[in-house]
Scaffold this active site. Sequence first.
Site, PDB file in Angstrom:
ATOM      1  N   LEU A 163     -17.046  20.722 -36.226  1.00 22.53           N
ATOM      2  CA  LEU A 163     -16.263  21.651 -37.567  1.00 22.53           C
ATOM      3  C   LEU A 163     -15.507  20.603 -37.760  1.00 22.53           C
ATOM      4  O   LEU A 163     -13.658  19.913 -37.001  1.00 22.53           O
ATOM      5  CB  LEU A 163     -16.113  22.891 -36.524  1.00 22.53           C
ATOM      6  N   HIS A 205     -15.120  24.169 -42.587  1.00 23.67           N
ATOM      7  CA  HIS A 205     -16.228  25.087 -41.863  1.00 23.67           C
ATOM      8  C   HIS A 205     -14.656  26.356 -41.036  1.00 23.67           C
ATOM      9  O   HIS A 205     -14.949  27.702 -41.594  1.00 23.67           O
ATOM     10  CB  HIS A 205     -16.208  24.793 -40.807  1.00 23.67           C
TER      11      HIS A 205
HETATM   12  P1  AMP Z   1     -22.422  21.542 -41.593  1.00 22.17           P
HETATM   13  O1  AMP Z   1     -22.330  21.517 -40.815  1.00 22.17           O
HETATM   14  O2  AMP Z   1     -22.336  20.080 -42.676  1.00 22.17           O
HETATM   15  O3  AMP Z   1     -23.914  21.579 -42.020  1.00 22.17           O
HETATM   16  O4  AMP Z   1     -21.672  22.470 -42.788  1.00 22.17           O
HETATM   17  C1  AMP Z   1     -21.997  23.945 -42.540  1.00 22.17           C
HETATM   18  C2  AMP Z   1     -20.978  24.634 -43.999  1.00 22.17           C
HETATM   19  O5  AMP Z   1     -19.868  24.459 -44.164  1.00 22.17           O
HETATM   20  C3  AMP Z   1     -22.283  24.542 -45.295  1.00 22.17           C
HETATM   21  O6  AMP Z   1     -21.829  25.902 -45.923  1.00 22.17           O
HETATM   22  C4  AMP Z   1     -21.247  23.438 -46.072  1.00 22.17           C
HETATM   23  O7  AMP Z   1     -21.279  23.954 -47.367  1.00 22.17           O
HETATM   24  C5  AMP Z   1     -19.944  24.200 -45.308  1.00 22.17           C
HETATM   25  N1  AMP Z   1     -18.453  23.122 -46.085  1.00 22.17           N
HETATM   26  C6  AMP Z   1     -19.305  21.768 -45.010  1.00 22.17           C
HETATM   27  N2  AMP Z   1     -17.971  20.732 -45.885  1.00 22.17           N
HETATM   28  C7  AMP Z   1     -17.156  21.385 -46.329  1.00 22.17           C
HETATM   29  C8  AMP Z   1     -15.825  21.981 -47.512  1.00 22.17           C
HETATM   30  N3  AMP Z   1     -15.603  20.691 -46.893  1.00 22.17           N
HETATM   31  N4  AMP Z   1     -16.059  22.946 -48.013  1.00 22.17           N
HETATM   32  C9  AMP Z   1     -16.407  23.574 -47.491  1.00 22.17           C
HETATM   33  N5  AMP Z   1     -17.280  24.151 -47.137  1.00 22.17           N
HETATM   34  C10 AMP Z   1     -17.906  23.196 -46.350  1.00 22.17           C
END
Ligand code: AMP
Length: 284
Positions: A33, A37
């Site tokens: 995270l 996140h």
């Molecule tokens: P992940 O852990 O990569 O599967 O991401 C989990 C959630 O966090 C997903 O909905 C991603 O789109 C969101 N997320 C990842 N990176 C970012 C970021 N830089 N800004 C906003 N949301 C993000």
Amino acid sequence: MRIIRSATAMTAWSRKLQREGVVIGLVPTMGALHDGHRSLIRKARLSCDAVVVSLFVNPAQFGPKEDFARYPRPFKADAALCREEGVDVLFAPSHEAVYPPGFQTTVSAGALARRWEGARRPGHFDGVATVVAKLFGLVTPQVAFFGQKDFQQSVLVQRLVEDLNLGVRVVVCPTVRGEDGLALSSRNRYLTPAQRRSAPVLHEALQAGRTAILRGIRFGAQIDRAMQKVIQTDPKLRLDYLAVCDPETLEPLPRVTKTAVLLGAVRLGRLRLIDNLIVRLGGK
Ligand code: AMP
């Protein structure tokens, strides 16, 4: 904060709260995270009574040559961040809790899943759609929070909810970036210092596309060229795709006449970076 690992414990917790009229917000993640996140968790905290963060590195959305085994899993730091943000439940299911013996029903995403990321990562979005449907079934949130960072995923999840009547409100939160514009991502930690210096060029390319549109350029091909020129300034970056698209269908726009999304992906060493920008005509 409770840490729940089994499907039965998760379901028991959420059904009890549902009966009490508590509004549950779910933030699905694969862990490692970061502040992106964190922004989703804060948004959930503000608009829901109880916040569940799911942490599951979903093998079904990784291709055979992708980094499932190497994906970062800093569980203690993730749990600490969740605690700090006032998360009620960290749902970190085992593989068996999500895919028990005998599991065989999956979600097949439609045309949206075949373009862009889907074309490069066959099966990826079926894996995403399946795990999101499972998490919604286990946690039964009223609201779920996704990042614009993964724009195609966010459109697909909204489609999934509508097509299968899952009854979850999907909130898409803005991309959180570093000071130099690079979108935060769990995989950024694998960039070497030199690669890290090159990585923001993807965002710069998208910004060049946005500037072109705001200056009155309307032909998709011309906007593509303006973005590509920026990528070409850095030999470390290998262009995967850059496109001006309709934000709902994700089809390329030959001419921009309304809100568009600029989608981009580049390779940098062994990593792939993706990013996007929404350009509203006549607005911000
Ligand atoms: P992940 O852990 O990569 O599967 O991401 C989990 C959630 O966090 C997903 O909905 C991603 O789109 C969101 N997320 C990842 N990176 C970012 C970021 N830089 N800004 C906003 N949301 C993000």
